[in-house]
Design a protein around this motif. Structure first.
Motif, PDB file in Angstrom:
ATOM      1  N   PHE A   1       0.824  -1.200   0.000  1.00  0.00           N
ATOM      2  CA  PHE A   1       0.000   0.000   0.000  1.00  0.00           C
ATOM      3  C   PHE A   1       0.864   1.259   0.000  1.00  0.00           C
ATOM      4  O   PHE A   1       0.587   2.216  -0.724  1.00  0.00           O
TER       5      PHE A   1
ATOM      6  N   PRO B   1      -0.277   6.364  -1.301  1.00  0.00           N
ATOM      7  CA  PRO B   1      -1.672   6.808  -1.156  1.00  0.00           C
ATOM      8  C   PRO B   1      -1.743   8.254  -0.703  1.00  0.00           C
ATOM      9  O   PRO B   1      -0.911   8.719   0.078  1.00  0.00           O
ATOM     10  N   SER B   2      -2.730   8.967  -1.211  1.00  0.00           N
ATOM     11  CA  SER B   2      -2.865  10.385  -0.880  1.00  0.00           C
ATOM     12  C   SER B   2      -3.343  10.555   0.553  1.00  0.00           C
ATOM     13  O   SER B   2      -3.983   9.672   1.129  1.00  0.00           O
TER      14      SER B   2
ATOM     15  N   GLN C   1      -0.897   7.650  -5.466  1.00  0.00           N
ATOM     16  CA  GLN C   1      -1.723   6.537  -5.955  1.00  0.00           C
ATOM     17  C   GLN C   1      -1.140   5.946  -7.243  1.00  0.00           C
ATOM     18  O   GLN C   1      -1.780   5.881  -8.289  1.00  0.00           O
TER      19      GLN C   1
ATOM     20  N   MET D   1      -3.816  -0.504  -4.586  1.00  0.00           N
ATOM     21  CA  MET D   1      -4.884   0.101  -3.799  1.00  0.00           C
ATOM     22  C   MET D   1      -6.258  -0.449  -4.149  1.00  0.00           C
ATOM     23  O   MET D   1      -7.254  -0.056  -3.545  1.00  0.00           O
TER      24      MET D   1
ATOM     25  N   PRO E   1      -7.028   6.950   1.933  1.00  0.00           N
ATOM     26  CA  PRO E   1      -7.525   5.631   1.525  1.00  0.00           C
ATOM     27  C   PRO E   1      -6.837   4.527   2.310  1.00  0.00           C
ATOM     28  O   PRO E   1      -5.733   4.701   2.837  1.00  0.00           O
TER      29      PRO E   1
ATOM     30  N   HIS F   1      -6.376  -0.042   2.512  1.00  0.00           N
ATOM     31  CA  HIS F   1      -6.532  -1.261   1.727  1.00  0.00           C
ATOM     32  C   HIS F   1      -7.947  -1.794   1.901  1.00  0.00           C
ATOM     33  O   HIS F   1      -8.462  -1.847   3.033  1.00  0.00           O
TER      34      HIS F   1
END
Length: 768
Positions: free
Chosen positions: A51, A56-57, A117, A173, A239, A241
């Protein structure tokens, strides 16, 4: 030394049956521990690693009216360290038989400079190039188009285009496509513009260390607004998983069950060694009377017991490693993971714990045996009896004897009952959890009342659509519903994209049950799903703001409804405050025979196309249930791994207990045979003991499983489920475990019964 070695080898040869049970119990216990530890280590490491590799943002701002060509000219925003953009599009992929499969397309700015992402190149072209699309690897089994071929894509009124499938990507993701029943595709922003025109753009924000997400999104929103963009949604929730939390919980449950299995294996080992030493109690007394030291005798029996036990430890380490490798690959497939570092060597402390536990389990019964006075041993042979725990006078004498024998040795009986109870409770809890999950799905489908749901991208020509729908053979009833995604500003969130659902006033398709409060009646009233209320702590009476395009209205929460996922329900008066004519009648709910759902759903989609709209999604009752069944079944099968290990250990414990009981009563059984007892009577006596313990354990397992299931259901409802979850007891699993318990009991009785029957009566009566 040679004498001691010959004795050890002789004892191993004569007691090979229980020695094999000892080996199996230790091997399975150690294997379960090794497999669980390795799997938790690897998967626990790879979920966050995969991840995190996608960057991820930390937050997201969605806008309309922004030209991605101006991205590089944006000034820095306070609190933002990195920024990237993505343009998503929900579309459909046409299959060869004319049906449509959902595909989520993501337009990316620069595939060689993905700042948030990220997706990764697996094979084929990179970047995809103009008109090309990369498909997420987990969807290849759903894809009919060969690499280099064209995919027909639909997404709006009359919007049918083609994309060339040019390669495979991996998006850490995303949940696997085969679980979601949808593809994921990745295209350039240029391709997205040619495909669908100007699209809403999502700004993916990576925060500076210590920066506040609210301040950063406000700063960026101000910059974008100055350049003519309109902010439609802000998300402050990073976000996660899709199944990470659920899998970590399942791994924790598996670890707990394997630890219990190993502890039970130690108790079973102690019980087996105790029975072996008990059999030679008189020999020990004679040796001690002849001057043999307790230490020398203890070392002899310790070597005798450690031979299969330590071999079991070694076999368990090897078997656990193989099981872990298989389990890790299965979980990686279930979670769409790439295992970067599969090796998880068995830590020395785990082997040391296993060996120390086995040594302790063996020493205890040997020490207890050597602590007895020589005179007591030589007088009674070391076989002590206790009063039976349970007597039922209504039973036949032979059955009363069997029940008394089953409970005669409290410690041995307790070990066996606990082992079987844990095995049964593990299975029943897993089955109850699975039944409860499917109960949520069935309750949701029963409340809806429709068999097919078709959502359209645009408002159709209602007259043309009605004419087409009325001509479909097998379509029993249909209703046109108002459904649009709106931005809802609720307490605790600056804005969430949620479906706003307004059924016809005379709908017969069913509304969700109101759990608290009431249904919307006046303009400006909504209900929210209970799961949304619970997670955001929203009470009845809370105020909200709903926005759709350039319209907004205030709304008040008047109730909580029971719905799958997070949604808002309202009435026609409230919906009209937001929606214009182009926002009406965008969903069709229909009823049709269950054996014709695929045929009717295809005809409905053709009717939608003919009515100048596009079917963005079609879901059938049977298809939805089958998809959720497969989804939950994967996790249920995972839990069964731990159940199987516990069941085998329980079976070994029962076999060892029955063998020991029969051995200690060899003389009494010989007397019964002298008095005319047949093979059938002997087997009834032996099998009765096993069946008594099995049934007693079954009752305890049912009680324990209900308590454990309640805890599991509450945990899943709070953390993973999109709907209220009630406990369902799996009567089928109880029946299966009942039959399995009987089979285990009979198998555990056959060996001892055959051995005692094969023993000559004279030898049995002379047995010490």
């Amino acid at each position: 030394m040679m004498v001691a070695l010959r004795k050890i080898l002789g004892d191993l040869r004569h007691a090979w049956g229980r020695i094999l049970l000892l080996f199996v119990a230790v091997a399975l216990g150690q294997a379960a521990m090794v497999a669980s530890n390795s799997t938790r280590t690897v998967i626990g490491r790879e979920i966050p690693r995969n991840f995190a590799s996608a960057s991820p943002s930390d937050a997201m701002v969605e806008v309309t009216g922004f030209d991605p060509a101006n991205f590089d000219s944006l000034p820095p925003a306070a609190g933002v360290s990195r920024l990237d953009i993505v343009a998503p599009l929900a579309a459909r992929y046409r299959l060869a038989n004319g049906t449509w499969l959902p595909i989520m397309l993501f337009g990316r700015r620069d595939f060689d400079d993905l700042r948030a992402q990220r997706v990764f190149h697996e094979s084929g072209a990179w970047p995809p190039g103009r008109g090309g699309v990369l498909i997420e690897r987990s969807g290849l089994s759903l894809l009919e188009t060969p690499e280099g071929g064209e995919m027909q894509i639909g997404f709006g009124r009359g919007a049918l285009s083609r994309l060339r499938y040019v390669g495979v990507a991996h998006d850490p993701m995303q949940a696997p496509s085969y679980q979601e029943g949808a593809l994921y595709g990745y295209v350039s922003l240029e391709t997205m513009r040619e495909l669908a025109g100007e699209r809403p753009v999502q700004f993916l924000i990576m925060l500076d260390a210590g920066a506040n997400a609210v301040s950063a999104t406000q700063a960026l929103s101000a910059i974008l607004s100055e350049r003519g963009a309109r902010v439609t949604r802000v998300s402050l929730s990073p976000p996660s998983h899709p199944h990470g939390d659920l899998m970590n919980g399942l791994l924790l449950l598996l670890a707990g069950s394997t630890v219990l299995s190993f502890i039970l294996a130690l108790f079973v080992s102690a019980s087996i060694v105790s029975s072996l030493v008990q059999r030679q109690q008189r020999q020990i007394g004679v040796l001690r009377a002849l001057g043999a030291s307790r230490l020398r005798i203890a070392l002899s029996y310790l070597a005798f017991a450690l031979t299969p036990a330590l071999a079991g430890i070694g076999a368990g380490v090897w078997l656990g490693g193989r099981a872990a490798a298989l389990l890790e690959q299965v979980i990686a497939w279930e979670l769409n993971l790439t295992i970067v570092e599969a090796a998880a060597p068995t830590p020395g402390w785990l082997i040391a714990v296993g060996a120390a536990g086995v040594v302790a389990a063996i020493i205890v019964p040997i020490s207890a045996s050597l602590a007895k006075p020589v005179r007591a041993i030589l007088q009674d042979g070391g076989i002590e009896g206790t009063r039976a725990w349970l007597r039922l006078p209504a039973l036949a004498p032979i059955d009363q004897m069997a029940m008394a024998e089953a409970f005669r040795r409290p410690v041995r009986t307790t070990i066996t009952v606990v082992a079987l109870t844990i095995a049964g409770a593990s299975l029943l809890t897993s089955a109850n959890t699975f039944a409860s999950l499917m109960g949520v799905v069935d309750r949701f489908l029963a409340a809806r009342g429709d068999d097919i749901t078709t959502t359209m991208t645009d408002t159709p020509d209602v007259a043309a659509l009605s004419a087409r729908l009325g001509a479909i053979d097998g379509l029993e009833r249909y209703e046109l519903w108002d459904v649009r995604s709106v931005t809802a500003s609720l307490p605790g969130t600056p804005g969430m994209r949620l479906p706003l659902i307004s059924p016809p006033a005379d709908s017969e398709m069913g509304r969700p049950a109101i759990l608290s409060g009431r249904a919307p009646a006046a303009a400006g009233e909504i209900t929210i799903s209970q799961v949304l209320a619970d997670r955001l702590h929203i009470p009845v009476g809370a105020e909200a703001t709903l926005a759709l395009d350039d319209r907004s209205t205030a709304a008040r929460v008047v109730g909580m409804h029971d719905e799958w996922g997070m949604s808002l329900w309202t009435n026609e008066a409230t919906y009209a405050l937001l929606a214009g004519p182009a926002d009406r009648s965008r969903q069709i709910r229909t009823q049709a025979p269950l054996d014709r759902l695929d045929e009717v759903s295809t005809a409905i989609e053709q009717a939608v196309l003919a009515a100048n709209s596009f079917p963005s999604n079609t879901t059938t009752r049977v298809g939805f249930r089958a998809g959720m069944l497969n989804h939950f079944l994967n996790f249920f099968q995972f839990l069964l791994v731990g159940c199987a290990a516990a069941a085998i250990v329980g079976a070994a414990a029962l076999t060892a207990t029955i063998s020991s009981n029969v051995l200690e009563r060899t003389r009494e059984i010989g007397v019964l045979r002298t008095l005319g007892a047949t093979w059938r009577t002997v087997f009834r006596l032996v099998a009765g003991q096993a069946l008594t313990l099995a049934v007693f354990s079954l009752v305890l397992a049912i009680v324990v499983s209900v308590a454990l299931s309640m805890v599991t259901v509450d945990m899943l409802e709070a953390n993973a489920m999109p709907m209220r979850m009630d406990l369902k007891v799996s009567w089928a699993a109880i029946g299966i475990w009942f039959v399995a318990s009987l089979v285990i009991a009979l198998l555990a009785a056959i060996g001892p019964a055959l051995r005692i029957q094969a023993t000559p009566i004279r030898q049995a009566i002379a047995h010490d």
